[in-house]
Design an enzyme around this catalytic site. Sequence first.
Site, PDB file in Angstrom:
ATOM      1  N   ASP A   1      -3.353  -2.220  -9.017  1.00 12.38           N
ATOM      2  CA  ASP A   1      -3.690  -1.864 -10.342  1.00 12.38           C
ATOM      3  C   ASP A   1      -2.441  -1.200 -11.080  1.00 12.38           C
ATOM      4  OD1 ASP A   1      -3.597   0.670  -9.203  1.00 12.38           O
ATOM      5  OD2 ASP A   1      -5.851   1.017  -9.412  1.00 12.38           O
TER       6      ASP A   1
ATOM      7  N   ASP B   1      -1.966   0.314  -4.400  1.00  9.48           N
ATOM      8  CA  ASP B   1      -3.097  -0.495  -4.905  1.00  9.48           C
ATOM      9  C   ASP B   1      -2.841  -1.639  -5.944  1.00  9.48           C
ATOM     10  OD1 ASP B   1      -4.832   1.160  -3.678  1.00  9.48           O
ATOM     11  OD2 ASP B   1      -5.369   2.643  -5.288  1.00  9.48           O
TER      12      ASP B   1
ATOM     13  N   GLU C   1       0.299   4.504  -0.202  1.00  5.49           N
ATOM     14  CA  GLU C   1      -0.247   5.326  -1.134  1.00  5.49           C
ATOM     15  C   GLU C   1      -1.274   6.033  -0.645  1.00  5.49           C
ATOM     16  OE1 GLU C   1      -1.359   3.129  -4.432  1.00  5.49           O
ATOM     17  OE2 GLU C   1      -2.401   4.681  -5.434  1.00  5.49           O
TER      18      GLU C   1
ATOM     19  N   ASP D   1      -1.786   1.729 -11.847  1.00  8.03           N
ATOM     20  CA  ASP D   1      -1.625   2.996 -11.036  1.00  8.03           C
ATOM     21  C   ASP D   1      -0.624   2.750  -9.838  1.00  8.03           C
ATOM     22  OD1 ASP D   1      -2.123   5.014 -12.816  1.00  8.03           O
ATOM     23  OD2 ASP D   1      -4.227   5.498 -11.888  1.00  8.03           O
TER      24      ASP D   1
END
Length: 650
Positions: free
Chosen positions: A513, A511, A438, A515
């Site tokens: 997290d 990541d 990403e 998102d």
Amino acid sequence: MATEINGEYGADQIDILEGLEAVRKRPGMYIGSTSGRGLHHLVYEIVDNSVDEALAGFCDTIKVTINKDNSITVEDNGRGIPIGINHKAGIPAVEVVFTMLHAGGKFGGGGYKVSGGLHGVGASVVNALSEWLEVTIYQEGKVYRQRYEKGKVCYALKEIGVCDPKKTGTTVVFKPDKTVFQETTVYDFDILKQRLREMAFLTKNLKIILCDDRIVDEETGKDKPLVREFHYEGGIKEYVTYLNRSKTPLYDTILYFEGMKDNVYVEVAMQHNDSYTESSYSFVNNINTPEGGTHLAGFRNAITKTFNDYARNNKLLKDSEQNLSGEDIREGLTSIISIKIEDPQFDSQTKQKLGNSEARGAVDSIVSEQLTYYLEQNPTVAKLICEKSILSQRAREAARKARDLTRRKTALEGMSLPGKLADCSDKDPRNCEIYIVEGDSAGGSAKTARSRATQAILPLRGKILNVEKARLDKIYANAEIKAMITAFGTGIHDDFDITKLRYHKIIIMTDADVDGAHIATLMLTFLYRFMPELIKGGYVYLAQPPLYKLEKNKKVWYAYSDEELNKILTEVGRDQNNRIQRYKGLGEMDPEQLWETTMDPEKRILLRVTIDEEAESEIDLTFTTLMGDKVEPRREFIEENARFVKNLDI
Ligand code: TTJ
């Protein structure tokens, strides 16, 4: 009914014991496997008997309890297994049920045995594979019991007491044999919940209760059984409502067709939603048929023909226009096809595809006839479906043109890999992996960090297209999706060829997290919808970047969860000079750190993405819940966590 109880055993007993010995020698042949899956099948085999009694109209409640010791209790309020002597075997019928191998099909006279777990082998197999099993029967005011150990009779069926003459039924308690189920003998509440809910949907008006007696309240230390009840008056109609619960239906009603033809009982429920994917589930005698077969073919043929006829007759489709394809009509369709048939024949290879030709004709004619009538009576619904199908037809046509164009282009220019791909040098796919990363900055770090020989990097910009919310033409036009397809090398849809796969590990790195999890889910959704073979073949992985870096006296630790951070802190001491860094994203790591923590095959953790085929309807829901636009179900899901991801250390 005879109530005479016989404690003597005839010569037949010898054969019987040999029969059950065979089951213990080769358990896999009878229940598929002795893994967790086989362990759970034992429950379904027993419950199926009670479901049969419910289908015969004599039982309306079944309770399944996971006991503290992981033994299972199944109780129903049916007529109770007959206790009279079976004259062929010379022993009580109940003993026949538990000690003689049945090939399935008819037994006990009258009607036919309809349900049957995946293998439909019956109670004697469960008995053979149980450390012990006890059956209790309530009949005519009396209570009877018999116990078996590893399939062997402990004592002749005996009367153990009296009960209210109005109470009838059968209770079975069994404890799976740990010497057979060596992998695990611990039951998973969610797995049982899944299947029992499905059974309740498929048998309208049957109440199934699942109770977990192992649960203890953390605060009080007292038992706090977990109880779930499944009871659907609408049967498969409610199943469709349930499957569409996080989608937006195209119209309010659930279409429902039912009938009997050529000794095949047919039930169909369907409703379109505003999405672009189809979710059809078909069942034969309450068993899921993921590969479909003649019943599904009959259904598809009926709806294609009926909607085209309707669209032509009502001038929704002009004479000059092409027929709607089956796929167009099924765009956004959620449906359940459930048939009951006396002698189901499954294809010899997968044993999952129904072969009976009478099923095709029965489903086709019942659905055609009743759907035609329904459309005539409900022109508003009919028009909504036809208009959606026509839009789908146009998008499909546009997508085909776009695909042809890229095909011609690749034919002319040769296979050209996407510009952003940093490919690896090794050309043997078995050694190669591709990291889908990403963001361009993380992509840059990954390109520096990687081992060039075997690791390829494909950076994707931002959120990738949500394929649940886009039609085909838009999907094929999307740059990130095109890049993935060309990098993998397999092609797509009809062109898909797994032997052309260029990397045997496809690793999604986002990541750590919310998102990042969302982006990973978008990618998984794309892979699941367009290249499910990659997931089913075990080629797809999720990278696990660390959440924390801890430094002390020039030593470094990485933690992948809060739990792990606490553990490390306890070990090294919680001093002032500890430096704890929380990584907000992959971009915060320098290439060396990224390599060390996430990409080095020697040290990294990868999660392999798998699909639990028995829970495919739930996976579908998982994606729509995460991707759909209804906020509430999404929050629930994130709390429950992903069940299609299983852990695997590499
Ligand atoms: C068979 O036909 C005569 C009347 O009784 C029918 C019967 O056997 N019903 C029945 C069996 N109800 N429940 C069962 C049953 C329940 C459990 C939990 C386990 C087994 C092996 C059978």
